[in-house]
Design an enzyme around this catalytic site. Structure first.
Site, PDB file in Angstrom:
ATOM      1  N   CYS A  18     -10.914  13.183   7.210  1.00  0.00           N
ATOM      2  CA  CYS A  18     -11.528  14.170   6.296  1.00  0.00           C
ATOM      3  C   CYS A  18     -11.537  15.571   6.922  1.00  0.00           C
ATOM      4  O   CYS A  18     -10.721  16.419   6.564  1.00  0.00           O
ATOM      5  CB  CYS A  18     -12.953  13.755   5.917  1.00  0.00           C
ATOM      6  SG  CYS A  18     -13.044  12.180   5.019  1.00  0.00           S
ATOM      7  N   ARG A  19     -12.449  15.825   7.848  1.00  0.00           N
ATOM      8  CA  ARG A  19     -12.653  17.191   8.318  1.00  0.00           C
ATOM      9  C   ARG A  19     -11.555  17.711   9.239  1.00  0.00           C
ATOM     10  O   ARG A  19     -11.027  18.817   9.021  1.00  0.00           O
ATOM     11  CB  ARG A  19     -14.012  17.313   9.024  1.00  0.00           C
ATOM     12  CG  ARG A  19     -15.185  17.119   8.080  1.00  0.00           C
ATOM     13  CD  ARG A  19     -16.463  16.848   8.849  1.00  0.00           C
ATOM     14  NE  ARG A  19     -16.418  15.557   9.541  1.00  0.00           N
ATOM     15  CZ  ARG A  19     -17.317  15.118  10.384  1.00  0.00           C
ATOM     16  NH1 ARG A  19     -18.353  15.881  10.692  1.00  0.00           N
ATOM     17  NH2 ARG A  19     -17.193  13.926  10.938  1.00  0.00           N
ATOM     18  N   SER A  20     -11.200  16.960  10.294  1.00  0.00           N
ATOM     19  CA  SER A  20     -10.245  17.535  11.258  1.00  0.00           C
ATOM     20  C   SER A  20      -8.823  17.683  10.697  1.00  0.00           C
ATOM     21  O   SER A  20      -8.163  18.685  10.995  1.00  0.00           O
ATOM     22  CB  SER A  20     -10.270  16.791  12.601  1.00  0.00           C
ATOM     23  OG  SER A  20      -9.883  15.448  12.477  1.00  0.00           O
ATOM     24  N   ASP A 131     -20.291  15.720   7.836  1.00  0.00           N
ATOM     25  CA  ASP A 131     -19.463  14.575   7.472  1.00  0.00           C
ATOM     26  C   ASP A 131     -19.569  14.324   5.952  1.00  0.00           C
ATOM     27  O   ASP A 131     -20.649  14.045   5.453  1.00  0.00           O
ATOM     28  CB  ASP A 131     -19.989  13.359   8.260  1.00  0.00           C
ATOM     29  CG  ASP A 131     -19.211  12.102   7.995  1.00  0.00           C
ATOM     30  OD1 ASP A 131     -18.372  12.081   7.065  1.00  0.00           O
ATOM     31  OD2 ASP A 131     -19.456  11.110   8.711  1.00  0.00           O
TER      32      ASP A 131
HETATM   33  P1  4NP Z   1     -14.189  12.542   9.172  1.00  0.00           P
HETATM   34  O1  4NP Z   1     -14.999  11.659   8.087  1.00  0.00           O
HETATM   35  O2  4NP Z   1     -14.875  12.276  10.495  1.00  0.00           O
HETATM   36  O3  4NP Z   1     -14.378  13.915   8.695  1.00  0.00           O
HETATM   37  O4  4NP Z   1     -12.770  12.037   9.118  1.00  0.00           O
HETATM   38  C1  4NP Z   1     -15.240  10.290   8.257  1.00  0.00           C
HETATM   39  C2  4NP Z   1     -14.248   9.386   7.947  1.00  0.00           C
HETATM   40  C3  4NP Z   1     -14.498   8.035   8.078  1.00  0.00           C
HETATM   41  C4  4NP Z   1     -15.720   7.602   8.530  1.00  0.00           C
HETATM   42  C5  4NP Z   1     -16.710   8.515   8.863  1.00  0.00           C
HETATM   43  C6  4NP Z   1     -16.461   9.863   8.731  1.00  0.00           C
HETATM   44  N1  4NP Z   1     -15.997   6.215   8.631  1.00  0.00           N
HETATM   45  O5  4NP Z   1     -17.126   5.836   8.972  1.00  0.00           O
HETATM   46  O6  4NP Z   1     -15.074   5.410   8.417  1.00  0.00           O
END
Ligand code: 4NP
Length: 164
Positions: A18-20, A131
């Site tokens: 998502c974010r990175s 997040d």
């Molecule tokens: P990200 O978001 O850290 O921005 O890629 C997430 C993607 C997946 C999960 C948590 C945050 N997860 O728990 O699977």
């Protein structure tokens, strides 16, 4: 990522879906628009390993595409020890990511670690990109807003620091 030349910038979140990857895509677009592509190496990684090899989350891709960023080709990977030597700027999306990075990072490289929004010179009270994974579409829009502002500030800061 192309070779060892250039300023290495690595964006890090939890899942790298998502974010990175959003930060990678948006910052790369800003760098390309400034004609500075060859001066940078830009990548992203996660501290977790749940989504290895997966493209960014469909909600992330949709939100990014609506603003003209194609995140389709990106694939999730986990941060690895060599990253701490390979990248000059290792930029965490939130404090949890930064804490995890500090635990993994060799002592001689901790100066490369920072929060993405702090490195961008953000004046927001919170320096975290929250997040969005369990949120709704508005959380994904908020991520993009913060990352677009952050990418702009980061590029200005790095241009000044590196005389670009
Ligand atoms: P990200 O978001 O850290 O921005 O890629 C997430 C993607 C997946 C999960 C948590 C945050 N997860 O728990 O699977």
């Amino acid at each position: 990522m192309n070779g060892k030349e250039g300023i290495g910038v690595l964006f890090v979140c939890l899942g790298n879906i998502c974010r990175s990857p959003t930060a990678e895509g948006v910052f790369a677009a800003r760098v390309a628009a400034a004609g500075l592509g060859p001066r940078f190496r830009i990548d992203s990684a996660g501290t977790g390993d749940w989504h290895l090899g997966k493209p960014p989350d469909p909600r992330t891709r949709r939100a990014a595409e609506a603003r003209g960023y194609d995140l389709e080709p990106l694939r999730a990977r986990r941060i690895e020890p060599a990253d701490f030597a390979r990248f000059h700027y290792i930029l965490a999306m939130d404090n949890l990511n930064l804490r995890d990075l500090k635990r993994l990072c060799p002592a001689e490289s901790t100066g490369r670690l920072d929060l993405f929004l702090r490195a961008s010179g953000s004046l927001h009270a919170s320096l975290e990109v929250p997040d969005p994974y369990s949120g709704d579409a508005s959380h994904f829009e908020r991520v993009l807003d913060l990352i677009e502002q952050g990418a702009h500030g980061l590029l200005m800061a790095l241009r000044e620091r590196h005389g670009l």
